[in-house]
Design a protein around this motif. Structure first.
Motif, PDB file in Angstrom:
ATOM      1  N   VAL A 187       0.924  -1.349  -0.061  1.00 12.10           N
ATOM      2  CA  VAL A 187      -0.039  -0.011   0.313  1.00 12.10           C
ATOM      3  C   VAL A 187       0.845   1.280  -0.008  1.00 12.10           C
ATOM      4  O   VAL A 187       1.691   1.360   0.833  1.00 12.10           O
ATOM      5  N   TRP A 188       0.843   2.132  -0.912  1.00 13.04           N
ATOM      6  CA  TRP A 188       1.237   3.276  -0.854  1.00 13.04           C
ATOM      7  C   TRP A 188       1.049   4.148   0.258  1.00 13.04           C
ATOM      8  O   TRP A 188       0.024   4.261   0.845  1.00 13.04           O
ATOM      9  N   GLY A 189       2.044   4.780   0.801  1.00 15.17           N
ATOM     10  CA  GLY A 189       1.862   5.862   2.217  1.00 15.17           C
ATOM     11  C   GLY A 189       1.720   4.592   3.309  1.00 15.17           C
ATOM     12  O   GLY A 189       2.250   3.545   3.533  1.00 15.17           O
ATOM     13  N   ASP A 190       0.332   4.935   3.823  1.00 13.00           N
ATOM     14  CA  ASP A 190      -0.052   4.254   5.009  1.00 13.00           C
ATOM     15  C   ASP A 190      -1.492   3.778   4.832  1.00 13.00           C
ATOM     16  O   ASP A 190      -2.214   4.498   4.132  1.00 13.00           O
ATOM     17  N   ASP A 236      -7.176   4.657   1.245  1.00 17.32           N
ATOM     18  CA  ASP A 236      -6.843   3.400   0.682  1.00 17.32           C
ATOM     19  C   ASP A 236      -7.986   2.575   1.078  1.00 17.32           C
ATOM     20  O   ASP A 236      -8.190   2.394   2.289  1.00 17.32           O
ATOM     21  N   GLY A 237      -8.216   1.655   0.189  1.00 17.49           N
ATOM     22  CA  GLY A 237      -9.316   0.813   0.283  1.00 17.49           C
ATOM     23  C   GLY A 237      -9.064  -0.594   0.381  1.00 17.49           C
ATOM     24  O   GLY A 237      -9.734  -1.723   0.685  1.00 17.49           O
ATOM     25  N   LEU A 261      -6.095  22.538   5.985  1.00 16.90           N
ATOM     26  CA  LEU A 261      -6.620  21.430   5.518  1.00 16.90           C
ATOM     27  C   LEU A 261      -5.306  20.722   4.784  1.00 16.90           C
ATOM     28  O   LEU A 261      -4.355  21.634   4.278  1.00 16.90           O
ATOM     29  N   VAL A 262      -5.124  19.395   5.170  1.00 19.28           N
ATOM     30  CA  VAL A 262      -4.136  18.687   4.353  1.00 19.28           C
ATOM     31  C   VAL A 262      -4.895  18.193   3.247  1.00 19.28           C
ATOM     32  O   VAL A 262      -6.055  17.243   3.562  1.00 19.28           O
ATOM     33  N   VAL A 263      -4.739  18.408   1.953  1.00 18.75           N
ATOM     34  CA  VAL A 263      -5.511  17.752   0.878  1.00 18.75           C
ATOM     35  C   VAL A 263      -4.867  16.896  -0.035  1.00 18.75           C
ATOM     36  O   VAL A 263      -4.003  17.180  -0.423  1.00 18.75           O
ATOM     37  N   MET A 264      -5.468  15.591   0.004  1.00 15.60           N
ATOM     38  CA  MET A 264      -4.716  14.572  -0.765  1.00 15.60           C
ATOM     39  C   MET A 264      -5.701  14.185  -2.149  1.00 15.60           C
ATOM     40  O   MET A 264      -6.762  14.860  -2.264  1.00 15.60           O
ATOM     41  N   LEU A 265      -5.257  13.373  -2.997  1.00 13.12           N
ATOM     42  CA  LEU A 265      -6.054  12.975  -4.049  1.00 13.12           C
ATOM     43  C   LEU A 265      -6.174  14.094  -5.040  1.00 13.12           C
ATOM     44  O   LEU A 265      -7.465  14.333  -5.423  1.00 13.12           O
ATOM     45  N   THR A 266      -5.158  14.883  -5.091  1.00 16.14           N
ATOM     46  CA  THR A 266      -5.385  16.233  -5.818  1.00 16.14           C
ATOM     47  C   THR A 266      -5.463  16.143  -7.386  1.00 16.14           C
ATOM     48  O   THR A 266      -6.615  16.791  -7.716  1.00 16.14           O
TER      49      THR A 266
END
Length: 242
Positions: A107-110, A115-116, A174-179
């Motif tokens: 898994v990328w990152g954590d 992540d599903g 805000l931390v914004v992911m999946l940009t």
């Protein structure tokens, strides 16, 4: 055959982020399983490097297509994700049924953030363990030498798709992911700490007032993708003091 177990392994952005705990767990797997998003998926090489470093076979299946139309409303987006998820689940189940043994999921990152894989493992109905990895927000904070929240304040972790709704609801840090190249119009007077491909090939960093650095971010994102063949970016966005 029947799978005897699954290990969900956070691997950050590659071999350099694999913790000793994850390395031990991976070494006890019979093989690892990954999906390829295309015939020449550049991220597959990173997964292969992780497995090669620990002497583990990497089994690859092709990722089912998902509807990523930009005009999807919330219902359409959730329906597209559900269809894609069901197809990926079937592909994984076929491999686990055929090979058995202990399978590692890289898994990328954590695994705890966007992540599903944990939900997928529950659906597969086999015993599983989870091993944490180095997350993208952690690396973002380290690279910019910052704390993600101000003293005594909160940080809100969200996605680009939800950014404007979260800001309208009052979030200011805000931390914004999946940009996927989020539109920053309307945030010119906000501060941003942005990063792409953190800890991997093509790493780029930009920080400053959005109105002053938005062009630099766009150029850096393009450069990261050209250098690495892929781009994963995120940012911390902080509103001006009231």
């Amino acid at each position: 055959m029947t799978a005897t177990g699954v290990r969900i392994l956070g691997v950050g952005m590659g071999p350099q982020h694999v913790t000793p705990e994850v390395a031990t767990a991976l070494g006890e797997c019979d093989y690892a399983l990954a999906v390829a998003k295309s015939e020449d998926d550049p991220l597959l090489a990173v997964r292969q490097a992780v497995c090669d470093a620990h002497g583990i076979e990497l089994v690859v299946v092709r990722d089912p297509e998902r509807d990523r139309s930009p005009g999807l409303d919330r219902a359409g987006y959730e329906g597209a994700v559900a269809d894609w998820y069901a197809s990926r689940l079937a592909a994984y189940r076929a491999v686990l049924s055929e090979r058995g043994g202990v399978c590692g999921f890289l898994v990328w990152g954590d695994p705890s953030l966007y992540d599903g894989t944990i939900r997928l493992a529950r659906e597969l109905g086999v015993p599983f363990d989870v091993f944490p990895g180095v997350s993208a927000p952690q690396v973002l904070a380290a690279r910019h030498r910052i704390v993600l929240h101000e003293v005594g304040q909160a940080v809100h972790v969200t996605t680009a798709r939800r950014l404007r709704a979260d800001v309208a609801a009052g979030q200011r840090n805000l931390v914004v992911m999946l940009t996927a190249g989020v539109d920053l119009d309307g945030f010119a007077d906000w501060d941003i700490w942005w990063g792409a491909n953190l800890g991997g090939a093509g790493e780029r960093l930009v920080a400053g007032r959005v109105g002053s650095v938005v062009g630099e971010i766009q150029a850096a994102r393009t450069a990261a993708k050209v250098e690495a063949g892929w781009v994963m970016d995120l940012f911390l966005l902080r509103g001006p003091e009231a």
